[in-house]
Design a protein around this motif. Structure first.
Motif, PDB file in Angstrom:
ATOM      1  N   PRO A  89      -0.095   5.089  -4.366  1.00  0.00           N
ATOM      2  CA  PRO A  89      -0.602   4.442  -5.325  1.00  0.00           C
ATOM      3  C   PRO A  89      -1.646   5.343  -6.120  1.00  0.00           C
ATOM      4  CG  PRO A  89      -1.642   3.749  -3.343  1.00  0.00           C
ATOM      5  CD  PRO A  89      -0.593   4.919  -2.833  1.00  0.00           C
ATOM      6  N   GLN A  98      -3.464  -2.253  -2.388  1.00  0.00           N
ATOM      7  CA  GLN A  98      -2.015  -1.898  -3.186  1.00  0.00           C
ATOM      8  C   GLN A  98      -0.772  -1.977  -2.223  1.00  0.00           C
ATOM      9  OE1 GLN A  98      -1.552  -1.521  -6.758  1.00  0.00           O
ATOM     10  NE2 GLN A  98      -3.510  -2.703  -6.377  1.00  0.00           N
ATOM     11  N   GLY A 104       2.666  -3.727  -6.536  1.00  0.00           N
ATOM     12  CA  GLY A 104       2.541  -2.384  -6.016  1.00  0.00           C
ATOM     13  C   GLY A 104       3.499  -1.561  -6.294  1.00  0.00           C
TER      14      GLY A 104
END
Length: 338
Positions: A89, A98, A104
Motif C-alpha cells: 500500500p 489498509q 485496499g
C-alpha cells in the motif's frame, strides 16, 4: 575374459543403468512428475501507476492492477490454477488498516483479477507486515527490552482482514502471521460473515528464516525494530515443534498446510506429509529464488535444470502444491518438454 583388475559380473546381477539408457526410458520410469497444475504464481501488487523492478529478485516486479491481471492471464494460459496476491500500500500505519480496507490494494487487485480471469483461484495473503509502519504482523508492544507482537489483539485485525478479502472475492485465505489461534479466529469470522465455504491455507510451519530477505525489500515489510523470532519458528527447532504447530492448525480448521521455506526444510515437509492428509504446500521463498537467479545470471548454473530439479525435490518430499516465483518460467519449460 575379464580385464585385469576387474571382477567379472554375474549375468543376473541387477543393472539399474538399463533404465537410464535413453531419454524415453528415463521418462517411462521416473517417479516424480511436475506439471503447471502443481504451481501457485505469486504476484506483488502496489498502488503505483507503473510496473517496477525488484532489485533483490531479478525477473520479478511490483505490478499495477492492470499488469497483475496480465500476470494472472499468463498463469491461466499456462495451466497454473492459482495466484497469490501480496499487497504493497501507499499508506502504512501502526494498525495496518489498509490490510482490511474495502478499497485496499489486495481487495482491488482481487476484484480485477476475478473479473478478468474468473476461472483462476485467487489466494489472498492474510497478514499485516506489508501494511504496518513498523513492519510487524500485528499490534507491536515492548516486552522488557525486546519488541514483539501482542498476540490476541492482533487476531481481531487478521480476522477483519480475512473477511474483507473474502468480500472482495478471494477464493482462498492464507494467514501468514504466525499468531497463536489465528486459524480459529479467522475460521470463526469467515463463518459468521457467511463465508464458511472458503478454505484456509495455513502457513502452519513458518520459520524465522534468512531466506526471506529479498521478499522484505520487494514488499517493504522489513521490521523497523526487533525481529520476528518471538512468533516465527526457530530454524534450529525440531520435529516436535513442527508437528505441534501443524496439529493446532488442523484442529482449528485449516484446509491446507504449508511449510515455509521449503528447500532447507524438505525433511519437515516429508514429516508433515507422513502425518497429515490435508493438501500440503511448499513455499519456494524469495531467497531460494534469488540464489538460483543470481547464479544463473552469473553463468554459474543452468537455470532451467536447477529450477526443475529443485521443484521436483519439493514434490518428491511430499508437496501437493508449490508456491514459487519460478512458476511462469517452470510452466513454460514443462510445456516445451511435452
Amino acid at each position: 575374459m575379464a580385464a585385469a583388475g576387474c571382477a567379472s559380473l554375474n549375468p543376473m546381477q541387477d543393472r539399474p543403468r538399463r533404465l537410464r539408457r535413453t531419454p524415453a526410458i528415463r521418462r517411462m520410469v521416473q517417479e516424480v512428475h511436475l506439471s503447471p497444475a502443481d504451481f501457485i504464481h505469486p504476484i506483488f501488487v502496489h498502488e503505483g501507476a507503473e510496473v517496477s523492478e525488484i532489485r533483490t529478485m531479478p525477473g520479478v516486479q511490483r505490478h499495477t492492477y492492470a499488469s497483475a491481471v496480465e500476470q494472472a492471464q499468463q498463469a491461466h494460459a499456462l495451466g497454473i490454477p492459482a495466484v497469490i496476491l501480496f499487497g504493497i500500500p501507499d499508506h502504512k500505519d501502526a494498525e495496518g488498516s489498509q490490510a482490511y480496507a474495502e478499497e485496499g490494494v489486495i481487495q482491488q487487485a482481487t476484484r480485477a483479477v476475478k473479473a478478468a480471469v474468473p476461472d483462476i483461484a485467487v489466494i489472498a495473503d492474510t497478514c499485516l507486515c506489508e501494511y504496518t509502519d513498523h513492519g510487524h504482523c500485528g499490534h507491536l508492544v515492548q516486552d522488557g527490552t525486546q519488541w514483539t507482537v501482542d498476540n490476541d489483539p492482533s487476531l481481531e485485525l487478521l480476522a477483519r482482514t480475512a473477511v474483507s478479502q473474502a468480500e472482495a472475492g478471494a477464493d482462498i485465505i492464507a494467514p501468514s502471521a504466525m499468531m497463536d489461534g489465528q486459524i480459529a479466529a479467522i475460521r470463526a469470522a469467515l463463518d459468521a460473515a457467511g463465508y464458511s465455504q472458503l478454505p484456509i491455507m495455513s502457513y502452519a510451519v513458518k520459520y524465522a528464516s534468512a531466506y526471506y530477505g529479498p521478499f522484505r525489500e520487494a514488499a517493504g515489510s522489513a521490521p523497523s525494530v526487533g525481529d520476528r523470532a518471538t512468533y516465527q519458528m526457530n530454524p534450529a527447532g525440531g520435529y516436535r515443534e513442527a508437528l505441534h504447530e501443524a496439529r493446532l492448525d488442523v484442529q482449528e480448521g485449516a484446509d491446507f498446510l504449508m511449510v515455509k521455506p521449503a528447500l532447507a526444510y524438505l525433511d519437515v515437509l516429508r514429516l508433515l506429509r507422513d502425518e497429515f492428509d490435508l493438501p500440503l504446500v511448499a513455499y519456494n521463498v524469495s531467497g531460494e529464488y534469488s540464489l538460483v537467479k543470481a547464479a544463473a545470471l552469473a553463468g554459474y548454473m543452468d537455470e532451467r535444470r536447477t529450477v526443475l530439479e529443485t521443484l521436483s525435490a519439493m514434490k518428491r518430499a511430499g508437496a501437493d502444491t508449490i508456491l514459487t516465483y519460478h512458476a511462469l518460467d517452470a510452466a513454460r519449460w514443462l510445456k516445451e518438454g511435452q
